[in-house]
Structures are given as structure tokens and as C-alpha cells.
Write an enzyme that holds these catalytic residues in place. Sequence first.
Site, PDB file in Angstrom:
ATOM      1  N   GLY A 130       0.773  -1.234   0.000  1.00  0.00           N
ATOM      2  CA  GLY A 130       0.000   0.000   0.000  1.00  0.00           C
ATOM      3  C   GLY A 130       0.803   1.282   0.000  1.00  0.00           C
ATOM      4  O   GLY A 130       0.240   2.361   0.196  1.00  0.00           O
ATOM      5  N   ASP A 177      -7.709 -11.181  -8.080  1.00  0.00           N
ATOM      6  CA  ASP A 177      -6.727 -11.294  -9.162  1.00  0.00           C
ATOM      7  C   ASP A 177      -7.006 -10.181 -10.178  1.00  0.00           C
ATOM      8  O   ASP A 177      -8.059 -10.179 -10.821  1.00  0.00           O
ATOM      9  CB  ASP A 177      -6.878 -12.687  -9.808  1.00  0.00           C
ATOM     10  N   CYS A 203       9.845  -2.658 -10.213  1.00  0.00           N
ATOM     11  CA  CYS A 203      11.115  -2.322  -9.545  1.00  0.00           C
ATOM     12  C   CYS A 203      12.183  -3.264 -10.102  1.00  0.00           C
ATOM     13  O   CYS A 203      12.838  -3.985  -9.345  1.00  0.00           O
ATOM     14  CB  CYS A 203      10.998  -2.382  -8.029  1.00  0.00           C
TER      15      CYS A 203
HETATM   16  C1  LIG Z   1       5.626  -4.742  -6.417  1.00  0.00           C
HETATM   17  S1  LIG Z   1       4.428  -5.327  -5.319  1.00  0.00           S
HETATM   18  C2  LIG Z   1       3.394  -3.912  -5.156  1.00  0.00           C
HETATM   19  C3  LIG Z   1       3.930  -2.852  -4.228  1.00  0.00           C
HETATM   20  C4  LIG Z   1       2.900  -1.773  -3.962  1.00  0.00           C
HETATM   21  N1  LIG Z   1       2.391  -1.167  -5.166  1.00  0.00           N
HETATM   22  C5  LIG Z   1       3.432  -0.678  -3.068  1.00  0.00           C
HETATM   23  O1  LIG Z   1       3.860   0.373  -3.556  1.00  0.00           O
HETATM   24  O2  LIG Z   1       3.412  -0.854  -1.842  1.00  0.00           O
HETATM   25  C6  LIG Z   1       3.477  -6.338  -6.363  1.00  0.00           C
HETATM   26  C7  LIG Z   1       2.188  -6.844  -5.747  1.00  0.00           C
HETATM   27  O3  LIG Z   1       1.441  -7.484  -6.780  1.00  0.00           O
HETATM   28  C8  LIG Z   1       0.630  -8.455  -6.177  1.00  0.00           C
HETATM   29  N2  LIG Z   1       0.133  -9.319  -7.263  1.00  0.00           N
HETATM   30  C9  LIG Z   1       0.791 -10.255  -7.969  1.00  0.00           C
HETATM   31  N3  LIG Z   1      -0.007 -10.786  -8.909  1.00  0.00           N
HETATM   32  C10 LIG Z   1      -1.206 -10.166  -8.797  1.00  0.00           C
HETATM   33  C11 LIG Z   1      -2.458 -10.287  -9.484  1.00  0.00           C
HETATM   34  N4  LIG Z   1      -2.624 -11.150 -10.484  1.00  0.00           N
HETATM   35  N5  LIG Z   1      -3.479  -9.514  -9.095  1.00  0.00           N
HETATM   36  C12 LIG Z   1      -3.327  -8.626  -8.062  1.00  0.00           C
HETATM   37  N6  LIG Z   1      -2.178  -8.483  -7.379  1.00  0.00           N
HETATM   38  C13 LIG Z   1      -1.125  -9.236  -7.742  1.00  0.00           C
HETATM   39  C14 LIG Z   1       1.567  -9.105  -5.181  1.00  0.00           C
HETATM   40  O4  LIG Z   1       0.835  -9.776  -4.177  1.00  0.00           O
HETATM   41  C15 LIG Z   1       2.346  -7.896  -4.659  1.00  0.00           C
HETATM   42  O5  LIG Z   1       1.770  -7.424  -3.470  1.00  0.00           O
END
Ligand SMILES: C[S@@+](CC[C@H](N)C(=O)[O-])C[C@H]1O[C@@H](n2cnc3c(N)ncnc32)[C@H](O)[C@@H]1O
Length: 462
Positions: free
Chosen positions: A277, A321, A396
Site C-alpha cells: 500500500g 486477481d 522495480c
Molecule cells: C511490487 S508489489 C506492489 C507494491 C505496492 N504497489 C506498493 O507500492 O506498496 C506487487 C504486488 O502485486 C501483487 N500481485 C501479484 N499478482 C497479482 C495479481 N494477479 N493480481 C493482483 N495483485 C497481484 C503481489 O501480491 C504484490 O503485493
Amino acid sequence: MTLQTSSEIVKKAPTQIPLWRQLQSTANVLQAVRSGESGTSALKQVEASLRPGVQALSFHVWRWLGTAEIIKSYLVKRVPPAQADALLCVALAILCGESAGLRYEAFTLVDQAVEAAKRHPNTNASSSFINACLRRFLREKDAITQKALTHPVGQWNHPQWWIKRLKIDHPNAWQQILESNNTHAPLSLRVNVKKSSVASYLSSVNAIDGVAVNEIKQVGKCGVSFSKAIPVHEILGFADGTVSVQDAAAQLAAPLLLDGMNLNAQSRILDACAAPGGKTAHLLEMVDCEVVALDIDAARCDLIHQNLSRIGLHAKVIVADAAKPITWFDDQKDAHFDAVLLDAPCTASGIVRRHPDIRWLRRETDIAQLAEIQRHLLDTLWKLVKPGGRLLYCTCSVFKAEGQDQAALFTSNNKNAKLLNSPGHLTPKNSAKNGVVTHNQQGNELTNHDGFFYALFEKQSI
Ligand SMILES: C[S@@+](CC[C@H](N)C(=O)[O-])C[C@H]1O[C@@H](n2cnc3c(N)ncnc32)[C@H](O)[C@@H]1O
């Protein structure tokens, strides 16, 4: 991220804990990472009293593991069983990287590594072998280390495939990226513009006794960086949400997406991969409209709630998802957004400074697998953007397959997607060089940040 950054300052465990126990536990953590578990998860399983010391040792070991493994290859004819091998590599990484801050007397370290081996049934039989290897290393240290540093893995402390990939992707910056990956990241904070300003926050911090030992400066538009880490609970303004921990490159996301948009109270923003978040909170600090924060991981969605509640912000948080929108909107009108942020799952190859285990955890095949997931998410979420709306794609990662190539494929497949002025690949520490200074007027350059990729698209009516 927050906890790791802050607790890296713990350089030594309490003295009553014998070093051999920490070495044993650090070797277990290394073994877990070698078998595919993240360092964060492996460290969580370490007994609480050992954890600070083991974390400091583990971070050091991950930064020196390449050199240690090459040195080991000169010392052993046959690789020992996995647990003994991990213990040997831990000891070698500490010995060869001793100039980097962890100072143990060399013979004490060897004695304690041998003691650690003797005290566990899986390594007991290898204790004489470990003793012989480490003592030989001490006798021939300079020559062996010099030789190891001529090998790319020994020199750069990254896997061979990673180094090769960076050379192809960033022919002019690969060395600087690898060097940055082996440094310690600063503590970067985002100032919540709904509660304060950078100038006001800096003057409050500077008024506190004792901060003079820490170099504090503005980074980007609304960030502040501290040269030395501080435990999160000691950060001024953290508890009440005046500031949040967020890398300077990650702080670009919300302004990139929102600056220049005419949003109002009826506007809707989707943060599609939102947990924990950090960027959701930044969006909410900048606008007053509905923000939907979606993540596939329920436990990580709890972190979104915790973060937003600390800051006093609200989003509609959905566990779902993002690639299957039909499962998470109740009404067709809910499926259209003025702005979408896709911070896609990726190799995290840009945040190796903060998570030094990542380079040893990843496999080269992960890149293509993740790129396919990113491609699918991008295509799916683009359909949810209103005409005239925007989508910001970011990862990232410093690998082009997850950044530049992904954006190029997307624009060639979607004629209604216009690429707006975007930073592209931000390699660690170099944004001042590659001209990405749009958010850094008034001399507040971004010079010390993680690796990131940003591409901002606007939906054209065609
Ligand atoms: C790079 S992190 C996000 C960091 C966040 N945006 C932040 O700034 O705190 C990527 C996120 O994508 C989520 N994720 C992966 N595949 C996903 C999907 N198909 N649908 C929704 N979320 C997904 C993971 O659980 C993870 O929390």
C-alpha cells in the site's frame, strides 16, 4: 522493506549469544534462500533472540556470497553436504568481507564456525573439513582473495547470468548498477503533503538533538533521505502518518500518474497490485477521490489496511486477481477508471540494495515468466481505462524484458495507447545523469534511489 532497512543498523548481536549459534542460524537462512525461500521469510523463522544478529550477518553474507563461493571453489575438490557448505560459505563471506563492517577476530570466527559444525548432527562429520578449509584460507588469504576478485562472480557478488544480462541490457551502466547493488540504501521517507511539507518536516527534524550525525536532505518533490537508518518507531512523524518509508524512485509513481490530470470527487483510480500500500497511500495523499486498492494476496492486503489506518486514509481494498476483472467488480460501471496504476509483480532486480538475497533467490527463467504475467496484466487493465484516462506501468526491475521491452510491445499492440513523457528505466543512483529530473527542480535531484521502470500511457479515442 521498512523493518529490514531499519534493523540493518544492528551490527552485532547481544554478547551473551555465542557466535557459533548465530553462524549456525545464518547458515540455515542461507540454505533456505538457496532452496527458493525469500530472505525475509527465512529470517522471520529465526528465534527472536537471535534474529537481529542473524539478520545483520545474513545481509553481509548475501553481499559477499559471490566472492565466498569462488574462494570455496579454490579450496575444495568436492562440494560438502548442503548444510556444511552453507556454513563454510557464511564463514568465508564474513572473513573475505571483513572490511565491510562486521569485525570479528579471524581466528575466533574460524573456531566458532568449527564449533557450529560440531554442534549439529548434520554438520558434525564435516567439522574437520571446515576447519582445514578456513585455516588454509587464513594462511593464503591475500593470494586467494586477489584471484577470486578476477572472476566476475567474485568481483561483483552477483550470479553470472545476472551480470551477463545487465551487460546486454545496460551496456553503459551495468558496472554502476552492480556497484550500487552492493551498497546500503539510505532511509528515504515520503512527507504526506496533506499533513506537512518537506521544509516544515526538515526544520522539525533538524531541531532534534542528535540528528546532526545523520545527513538529512530533500529528495525529489516530497521526499527526505537520511544517510543512516533509524528504527521505524524512532522516525519523527511516522506513527501519525506525517511520513512513510518509501524509496525515492517509488515516490515518483503517484505524481507521474496524477500530475496534469483533472480529477474530481467522482473520479476513480485503480491501484491494481497495491500491497503493502505504499503507492496507494501516496495517491490518497495527493487526491480526494475513490481509490480501489487490489491485491491477490490476502495477508498483504492486511498490510494495506494497516498502512492506511496509520496515515488516516481510506481506500476500497479488494483481495482479487487483477487479471480477472470480472471476478471483482459488481457492476459494469465499476469497471472503468480515470487512472490505473499497475505496479506489476517482477523480479525486484532494482531493489537489491535493500534485499540483497534477491540476486541469489532469482533464476534467469523467472524473467520470462514474470514478463508474461506483466504483459497479461497490462493488456487486461488497459481495457478498464476510460478514454482520455491514464495507465502507469511500473516495475522495480532493471531488466529490459520487464520494462522497456514490455512498454514497446504494449504500444505496438495497442494503437490507442500514447506513451507520455516517462522516465523509462531508472538505474540505481543515476537519474541525474539520464535526464530524469522533471520532479527534481529546485536542486532536489534524485541521486540515490532504487532501480525502477516507469511508462505512462494515455488512452486515445480512435
Ligand atoms: C511490487 S508489489 C506492489 C507494491 C505496492 N504497489 C506498493 O507500492 O506498496 C506487487 C504486488 O502485486 C501483487 N500481485 C501479484 N499478482 C497479482 C495479481 N494477479 N493480481 C493482483 N495483485 C497481484 C503481489 O501480491 C504484490 O503485493
